[in-house]
Design an enzyme around this catalytic site. Structure first.
Site, PDB file in Angstrom:
ATOM      1  N   GLU A 121       0.937  -0.986   0.138  1.00 17.34           N
ATOM      2  CA  GLU A 121      -0.201   0.020   0.170  1.00 17.34           C
ATOM      3  C   GLU A 121       0.922   1.340  -0.020  1.00 17.34           C
ATOM      4  O   GLU A 121       1.925   0.954   0.333  1.00 17.34           O
ATOM      5  CB  GLU A 121      -0.853   0.226   1.315  1.00 17.34           C
ATOM      6  CG  GLU A 121      -2.124  -1.094   1.473  1.00 17.34           C
ATOM      7  CD  GLU A 121      -2.447  -0.959   2.621  1.00 17.34           C
ATOM      8  OE1 GLU A 121      -2.229  -0.211   3.578  1.00 17.34           O
ATOM      9  OE2 GLU A 121      -3.194  -1.857   2.676  1.00 17.34           O
ATOM     10  N   LYS A 123       2.302   4.513   1.545  1.00 18.16           N
ATOM     11  CA  LYS A 123       2.245   4.875   2.844  1.00 18.16           C
ATOM     12  C   LYS A 123       1.958   6.611   2.817  1.00 18.16           C
ATOM     13  O   LYS A 123       2.740   7.390   2.184  1.00 18.16           O
ATOM     14  CB  LYS A 123       3.648   4.854   3.475  1.00 18.16           C
ATOM     15  CG  LYS A 123       3.818   5.195   4.966  1.00 18.16           C
ATOM     16  CD  LYS A 123       5.192   4.618   5.409  1.00 18.16           C
ATOM     17  CE  LYS A 123       5.363   5.071   6.909  1.00 18.16           C
ATOM     18  NZ  LYS A 123       5.227   6.518   7.286  1.00 18.16           N
ATOM     19  N   ASP A 125       1.386  10.403   3.841  1.00 18.54           N
ATOM     20  CA  ASP A 125       2.123  11.073   4.680  1.00 18.54           C
ATOM     21  C   ASP A 125       0.966  12.114   5.332  1.00 18.54           C
ATOM     22  O   ASP A 125       0.794  13.531   5.050  1.00 18.54           O
ATOM     23  CB  ASP A 125       3.123  12.071   3.990  1.00 18.54           C
ATOM     24  CG  ASP A 125       4.257  12.541   5.001  1.00 18.54           C
ATOM     25  OD1 ASP A 125       4.118  12.056   6.099  1.00 18.54           O
ATOM     26  OD2 ASP A 125       5.077  13.183   4.405  1.00 18.54           O
ATOM     27  N   TYR A 232      -7.305   1.713   6.874  1.00 12.60           N
ATOM     28  CA  TYR A 232      -6.316   0.595   6.325  1.00 12.60           C
ATOM     29  C   TYR A 232      -6.270  -0.672   7.354  1.00 12.60           C
ATOM     30  O   TYR A 232      -5.776  -1.633   7.191  1.00 12.60           O
ATOM     31  CB  TYR A 232      -4.769   1.044   6.005  1.00 12.60           C
ATOM     32  CG  TYR A 232      -4.147   1.809   6.972  1.00 12.60           C
ATOM     33  CD1 TYR A 232      -3.845   1.316   7.932  1.00 12.60           C
ATOM     34  CD2 TYR A 232      -3.803   3.257   6.747  1.00 12.60           C
ATOM     35  CE1 TYR A 232      -3.291   2.012   8.984  1.00 12.60           C
ATOM     36  CE2 TYR A 232      -3.087   4.013   7.559  1.00 12.60           C
ATOM     37  CZ  TYR A 232      -2.932   3.332   8.672  1.00 12.60           C
ATOM     38  OH  TYR A 232      -2.167   4.115   9.829  1.00 12.60           O
ATOM     39  N   LYS A 320      10.701   3.539   2.752  1.00 12.00           N
ATOM     40  CA  LYS A 320      10.681   5.033   2.508  1.00 12.00           C
ATOM     41  C   LYS A 320      11.533   5.346   1.376  1.00 12.00           C
ATOM     42  O   LYS A 320      12.586   5.136   1.139  1.00 12.00           O
ATOM     43  CB  LYS A 320      11.162   5.645   3.811  1.00 12.00           C
ATOM     44  CG  LYS A 320      10.741   5.214   5.085  1.00 12.00           C
ATOM     45  CD  LYS A 320       9.551   6.278   5.442  1.00 12.00           C
ATOM     46  CE  LYS A 320      10.180   7.222   6.392  1.00 12.00           C
ATOM     47  NZ  LYS A 320       9.215   8.239   7.137  1.00 12.00           N
ATOM     48  N   CYS A 414      13.131  48.750   9.055  1.00 12.12           N
ATOM     49  CA  CYS A 414      12.503  48.270   7.885  1.00 12.12           C
ATOM     50  C   CYS A 414      13.713  48.672   6.860  1.00 12.12           C
ATOM     51  O   CYS A 414      14.039  49.696   6.496  1.00 12.12           O
ATOM     52  CB  CYS A 414      11.358  49.024   7.480  1.00 12.12           C
ATOM     53  SG  CYS A 414      10.525  48.780   5.856  1.00 12.12           S
ATOM     54  N   CYS A 417      12.023  51.608   4.646  1.00 11.19           N
ATOM     55  CA  CYS A 417      11.721  53.025   4.882  1.00 11.19           C
ATOM     56  C   CYS A 417      12.614  53.538   6.208  1.00 11.19           C
ATOM     57  O   CYS A 417      12.467  54.495   6.646  1.00 11.19           O
ATOM     58  CB  CYS A 417      10.212  53.288   5.025  1.00 11.19           C
ATOM     59  SG  CYS A 417       9.774  52.228   6.623  1.00 11.19           S
ATOM     60  N   CYS A 432       6.647  46.188   9.793  1.00  6.18           N
ATOM     61  CA  CYS A 432       6.989  47.806   9.576  1.00  6.18           C
ATOM     62  C   CYS A 432       5.710  48.292   9.859  1.00  6.18           C
ATOM     63  O   CYS A 432       4.734  48.071   8.957  1.00  6.18           O
ATOM     64  CB  CYS A 432       7.596  47.999   8.335  1.00  6.18           C
ATOM     65  SG  CYS A 432       7.530  49.755   7.893  1.00  6.18           S
ATOM     66  N   CYS A 437       5.268  53.400   4.231  1.00  3.94           N
ATOM     67  CA  CYS A 437       6.675  52.637   3.820  1.00  3.94           C
ATOM     68  C   CYS A 437       6.371  52.559   2.457  1.00  3.94           C
ATOM     69  O   CYS A 437       5.544  51.849   1.878  1.00  3.94           O
ATOM     70  CB  CYS A 437       6.660  51.611   4.680  1.00  3.94           C
ATOM     71  SG  CYS A 437       7.880  50.433   3.901  1.00  3.94           S
TER      72      CYS A 437
HETATM   73  S1  IVH Z   1      -0.016   0.291   8.632  1.00  5.50           S
HETATM   74  C1  IVH Z   1       0.823  -2.128  12.656  1.00  5.50           C
HETATM   75  N1  IVH Z   1      -0.584   1.296   6.300  1.00  5.50           N
HETATM   76  O1  IVH Z   1       2.585   5.285   8.923  1.00  5.50           O
HETATM   77  C2  IVH Z   1       0.427  -1.341  11.437  1.00  5.50           C
HETATM   78  N2  IVH Z   1       0.211   2.853   8.006  1.00  5.50           N
HETATM   79  O2  IVH Z   1       3.958   3.751  11.603  1.00  5.50           O
HETATM   80  C3  IVH Z   1      -0.103  -0.161  11.353  1.00  5.50           C
HETATM   81  N3  IVH Z   1       0.668   4.803   7.437  1.00  5.50           N
HETATM   82  O3  IVH Z   1       2.007   6.803  11.366  1.00  5.50           O
HETATM   83  C4  IVH Z   1       0.337   0.746  10.223  1.00  5.50           C
HETATM   84  N4  IVH Z   1      -0.304   4.959   5.545  1.00  5.50           N
HETATM   85  O4  IVH Z   1      -0.472   5.781  10.120  1.00  5.50           O
HETATM   86  C5  IVH Z   1       0.004   1.438   7.413  1.00  5.50           C
HETATM   87  N5  IVH Z   1      -1.242   2.441   4.509  1.00  5.50           N
HETATM   88  C6  IVH Z   1      -0.771   2.393   5.526  1.00  5.50           C
HETATM   89  C7  IVH Z   1      -0.185   3.701   6.038  1.00  5.50           C
HETATM   90  C8  IVH Z   1       0.345   3.613   7.387  1.00  5.50           C
HETATM   91  C9  IVH Z   1       0.367   5.653   6.496  1.00  5.50           C
HETATM   92  C10 IVH Z   1       1.267   5.626   8.578  1.00  5.50           C
HETATM   93  C11 IVH Z   1       0.745   5.051  10.187  1.00  5.50           C
HETATM   94  C12 IVH Z   1       1.817   5.366  10.943  1.00  5.50           C
HETATM   95  C13 IVH Z   1       3.050   5.176  10.086  1.00  5.50           C
HETATM   96  C14 IVH Z   1       3.569   3.778  10.402  1.00  5.50           C
END
Ligand code: IVH
Length: 676
Positions: A121, A123, A125, A232, A320, A414, A417, A432, A437
């Site tokens: 999946e 991840k 942010d 998720y 990552k 400033c 001025c 300022c 100005c």
């Molecule tokens: S699974 C035990 N799936 O990434 C498993 N985490 O520590 C629990 N995050 O802040 C996490 N997308 O919220 C999982 N598709 C995804 C995710 C995800 C983002 C975040 C999660 C946590 C960090 C993982």
């Protein structure tokens, strides 16, 4: 039925229940499934009806009512609460080597001959959250916090449109689900455009904005920023037996949750790595941010076999993406003066390629931030595309003799001025306060002339610069005294362009009151607020006379706006400016009646095809435009409706393939007639 609701007529109770159900359904169709069945204005009408009924019969206003999505009374703070089941973290990896090692560990832990399947999946942010439902109703939303305890942000999460307040599909009596709250890039851009118009500093990236928004005490403000969510996970709760992660995701979808459709089942670590490669290349095309992939063993029995360490489960790992960071030299730190006097430092950089663009400047936000990072001119710095929108300086790299460089001294005066700068009591900015100005005057004039305000063609930064520097223009009213001959002399402008500018300035005399109000650059008053004020008061004089209380009484106007507007009109310099504008012939009234309220087809794209009976093609196009819609000639994913007359051919076929809503001519007419 409770004794309190007994006295309410059955018809009313039934209507309220029916409205709640309809609104939740349409909400889900729109925000979760992206397949709306009704127009926004129709949705708004249902919501308003429910709001009115709840206002009249307050006991019917339940916590899971769709009206809760607009936010409620501000809180004093957030309660910290324990998670029912701790939210574990997951291990991060940064290389494919580490991913292979993870796979080896998994294989070792499984039974001989057990083949692992991984679900990969994105991840997201954002901010991790746990949502608790009892009897299908959302009762609590808690941030991850430290995994054991988090903040109760229920009121804020209720405003997120893709969070169901009530579940579908037979959920268990108690259900806790987990996911990530995030903000789409487009939404951050929308917010930043508004902030820019209001003279506020842009928000740096979607992640921080999401975290900041979830921690706002006023849920009405949260409702205005459109956060989103993907779920998720379902927390392990007694009695629930789930066979696999795919089973979990399927259930989440059935309960009405939004689940990211972008996921892949991989039967080998090579396939997982191929996904990492593909997403590293494509992730910038997504309309939200992802900082990596999460690789999860699918099968529940296999997961249990592997178990967890004290920190994290052994069946899951994150990969990552390498960050978009570049190194370059800090050539200088310049200082900008905004239209309301805010002074901000800007980094001038040796041009460097970063995430597909060339970066020459970077935001330094404020002097405190600059001091904390101890950046010095001449430093080699690391630049990151934060939120991939505004480049940001992370730190200096200490191998180029940083110690020998002079520390940066924030200005005390400033730069434009010379006025002594003041620390903003509301925040980290220095300002300022000299209204005269020249840097501020130039910024204000540029804003006055800008497209969203008085829209004066030809009045660009270079001309503004010489008009102000020569002392000819000190405020917008001076523009209306300018003569073509003066301009020609001043700028050595051609006769024609000087005359064009004079004409452009002249034309702006009849701009609407809302544009003028926006153009005046009153703090916190941008285009939208200006329109609300102009519609409400109709004349500048009525607005100028309004008290702070009267301003606050307007539904969309908050305390801060009311105070700044009242203060603006109480200031003698501003009163004098308005008098001068009046004397120079500007329209200080809203000219024509506005249409009142949103338009039925606002923001919708229509394609018309086939033979029509009642309409000519042009006639239908102009009706669409009149109702705020946009006629287009080709069908795409962006088309909202296809109006199909007799013998419609390829466009109808394409619309059907893309799932675009199709209306017959009479259905279109019936819709249009609900307002026209
Ligand atoms: S699974 C035990 N799936 O990434 C498993 N985490 O520590 C629990 N995050 O802040 C996490 N997308 O919220 C999982 N598709 C995804 C995710 C995800 C983002 C975040 C999660 C946590 C960090 C993982």
């Amino acid at each position: 039925m409770s004794s309190r609701t007994k006295n309410i007529p059955k018809k009313i109770r039934e209507r309220v229940a029916d409205l709640c159900e309809q609104l939740e359904r349409h909400n889900r169709l729109y925000y979760v499934e992206a397949q709306p069945e009704i127009f926004d204005v129709e949705f708004d009408a249902l919501l308003r009806e429910l709001q009115n009924l709840e206002a009249e019969y307050s006991v019917l206003a339940t916590p899971d009512s769709p009206t809760q999505r607009v936010g409620g009374e501000p809180l004093d703070g957030f309660e910290t609460v324990d998670h029912a089941v701790p939210m574990l973290s997951i291990d991060n990896t940064y290389t494919y080597d580490e991913l292979r090692k993870f796979d080896e560990r998994v294989l070792k832990g499984l039974k001989e001959g057990d083949a692992p399947a991984y679900v990969v999946e994105l991840k997201l942010d954002g901010v991790a959250i746990a949502l608790r439902y009892e009897k299908g109703t959302l009762v609590r939303a808690i941030t991850r916090g430290d995994g054991v305890r988090g903040d109760d942000v229920t009121k804020n999460v209720q405003t997120i449109r893709s969070v169901p307040l009530k579940l579908e599909g037979n959920p268990p009596g108690t259900l806790e689900v987990r996911g990530e709250v995030f903000m789409r890039r487009q939404e951050l851009e929308r917010i930043n455009e508004l902030r820019e118009k209001e003279g506020e500093a842009p928000l740096a990236n979607p992640r921080n904005t999401t975290a900041g928004t979830l921690k706002m005490l006023d849920s009405k403000e949260v409702a205005k920023r459109r956060l989103d969510i993907f779920l998720y996970d379902i927390a392990p709760i007694e009695g629930a037996t789930l066979d696999s992660h795919q089973d979990t995701l399927g259930r989440l979808e059935r309960y009405g949750f939004s689940v990211n459709p972008l996921r892949e089942v991989c039967s080998s670590i090579d396939a997982v790595i191929a996904q990492c490669d593909a997403w590293d290349a494509q992730r910038r095309d997504l309309d939200y941010e992802t900082d990596g992939l999460v690789v999860k063993l699918d099968n529940q029995a296999q997961r249990e076999r592997l178990g967890a360490t004290s920190k994290s489960p052994r069946w899951v790992i994150a990969y990552k993406f390498p960050a978009d960071v570049a190194r370059t030299k800090l050539l200088g730190i310049s200082v900008q003066v905004g239209k309301s006097g805010a002074i901000t430092p800007v980094a001038e950089l040796e041009p460097v390629a970063l995430a597909g663009t060339t970066v020459k400047r970077a935001s330094l936000y404020n002097f405190e931030d600059l001091e904390r990072k101890d950046l010095r001119v001449g430093d080699i710095v690391e630049v990151q595309k934060a939120g991939e929108i505004i480049p940001q300086i992370l730190r200096f790299v200490d191998d180029e003799g940083h110690e020998n460089l002079a520390a940066f001294k924030p200005p005390t005066e400033c730069p434009a001025c010379g006025t002594e700068l003041q620390k903003d009591p509301e925040g980290v900015f220095v300002r300022c306060l000299n209204l005269a100005c020249p840097a501020q005057v130039k910024e204000r004039l540029a804003y006055y002339a800008s497209r969203g305000a008085m829209d004066i063609e030809g009045l660009g930064p270079a001309i503004i610069e010489s008009l102000v520097d020569s002392g000819l223009v000190k405020d917008p009213s001076d523009l209306y005294r300018l003569k073509a001959e003066t301009l020609q002399e001043l700028d050595r402008m051609a006769e024609k362009s000087a005359q064009n500018l004079i004409d452009g300035i002249g034309k702006s005399r009849t701009q609407s009151l809302s544009r003028l109000l926006n153009g005046l650059g009153i703090r916190h008053v941008g285009g939208a607020t200006a329109e609300i004020l102009a519609n409400h008061f109709r004349t500048m004089d009525a607005l100028a006379k309004a008290t702070e209380e009267e301003l606050k009484d307007i539904h969309e106007v908050g305390e801060i706006v009311a105070a700044t507007v009242a203060d603006f009109f109480d200031t003698p310099e501003n009163q004098a400016l308005i008098e001068r504008l009046r004397n120079r012939g500007l329209t200080l009234e809203e000219a024509q009646e506005t249409d009142g309220g949103p338009k039925l087809f606002e923001g919708k794209t229509f394609v018309v095809t086939g033979k029509l009976e009642e309409f000519t093609r042009d006639g239908m196009h102009s009706l669409i435009k009149k109702l705020g819609g946009r006629p287009s000639s080709s069908v795409s994913k962006k088309t909202d409706f296809l109006v199909a007359g007799a013998d419609a051919g390829s466009k109808l076929k394409k619309a059907q393939e893309l799932g675009v809503a199709v209306l017959t001519e009479s259905e279109f007419l019936a819709k249009a007639e609900t307002t026209s």
